[in-house]
Enzyme design. Structure first.
Site, short mmCIF file in Angstrom:
data_model
loop_
_atom_site.label_atom_id
_atom_site.label_comp_id
_atom_site.label_asym_id
_atom_site.label_seq_id
_atom_site.Cartn_x
_atom_site.Cartn_y
_atom_site.Cartn_z
N HIS A 202 -3.75 -4.85 -0.46
CA HIS A 202 -3.53 -5.50 0.98
C HIS A 202 -3.40 -7.05 0.60
O HIS A 202 -4.34 -7.44 0.92
CB HIS A 202 -4.10 -4.92 1.91
CG HIS A 202 -4.12 -3.55 2.31
ND1 HIS A 202 -3.00 -3.00 3.36
CD2 HIS A 202 -4.63 -2.31 1.83
CE1 HIS A 202 -3.03 -1.92 3.39
NE2 HIS A 202 -3.92 -1.45 2.62
N GLU B 10 -2.61 -9.00 2.74
CA GLU B 10 -2.83 -9.59 4.16
C GLU B 10 -4.21 -9.54 4.34
O GLU B 10 -4.92 -10.07 5.36
CB GLU B 10 -1.92 -8.78 5.22
CG GLU B 10 -2.56 -7.21 5.70
CD GLU B 10 -2.13 -6.40 4.70
OE1 GLU B 10 -2.34 -5.08 5.13
OE2 GLU B 10 -1.59 -6.69 3.58
N CYS C 119 0.84 -1.38 0.02
CA CYS C 119 0.04 -0.18 -0.12
C CYS C 119 0.95 1.01 0.02
O CYS C 119 1.84 1.45 -0.92
CB CYS C 119 -0.93 -0.15 1.06
SG CYS C 119 -2.27 1.04 0.98
#
EC number: 4.3.2.10
Length: 222
Positions: free
Chosen positions: A203, A205, A93
């Site tokens: 992202h 994650e 990001c």
């Protein structure tokens, strides 16, 4: 007659540091990397970050604030020295955005790490921020997206992006960077694989199984 002792060999987990400079979802990144098979530590310790197999640089918020926090934690030195030695670094990001030469937000220009030429600027779209799931267009031979379907979706949250890619390799002995694109109102850079330096605008994650596969791919290169 003695019985031979059994021997078992197991490959040690790769050590990955999530760099904690105050701007990033470090706990989410830690959990995702551990799920992908890494031995993870959250720290801003210089030596630990330098010696890890992989360094992950997260980032949320404003470009200029992230750069200020990174420099205060000596993260700019760590990233630069790791890359000079061919040691893997991955940005996520705003952690990707600050790898470029500069960022412009609300008319304010800030210097980035200048690992790649280019400017991070506002997304030109009807709806901003770009928040939600989106597909990407990965290049042939991408290691980052290996094993992922073309319609795999990743989670984005951003109002700024890089719209042009100008870095090319004219040396046939060097591998040209692999650039992945996505579109929200206009095309923008969604990921880059450039030697030891990889990064994603989205992202991983927060991107479910697709994100887990992507992180597993990165860890597999360490």
């Amino acid at each position: 007659m003695s019985t031979p002792m059994s021997t078992s060999t197991s490959t040690p987990k790769k050590k990955v540091v999530v760099f904690d400079y105050g701007f990033g979802n470090v706990r989410s990144a830690e959990r995702a990397l551990a799920r992908a098979g890494a031995d993870v530590e959250i720290t801003r310790d210089f030596d630990t970050a330098m010696n890890a197999d992989g360094l992950l640089v997260p980032g949320v918020g404003a470009f200029a604030a992230c750069m200020k926090g990174l420099k205060e934690a000596r993260g700019d030195w760590i990233v630069g020295r790791r890359l000079a030695g061919g040691r893997p670094v991955m940005g996520i990001c705003v952690g990707m955005q600050i790898l470029f030469a500069r960022g412009i937000e609300h008319g304010v220009e800030a210097e980035g790490l200048d690992e790649w030429p280019g400017t991070v600027g506002p997304l030109q779209a009807d709806v901003v921020p770009h928040m939600g799931w989106n597909t990407v267009d990965a290049p042939d031979g991408s290691q980052l997206f290996a094993g992922l379907d073309a319609d795999a979706r990743f989670y984005f949250v951003h109002s700024y992006a890089v719209h042009d890619w100008t870095l090319e390799s004219h040396n046939p002995a060097l591998t040209a960077p692999k650039v992945t694109w996505s579109t929200h109102g206009e095309p923008f850079v969604a990921a880059v694989e450039n030697g030891a330096l990889w990064a994603t605008q989205f992202h991983p994650e927060k991107s479910g199984d697709a994100g887990a596969q992507l992180l597993t791919n990165w860890i597999g290169t360490l």
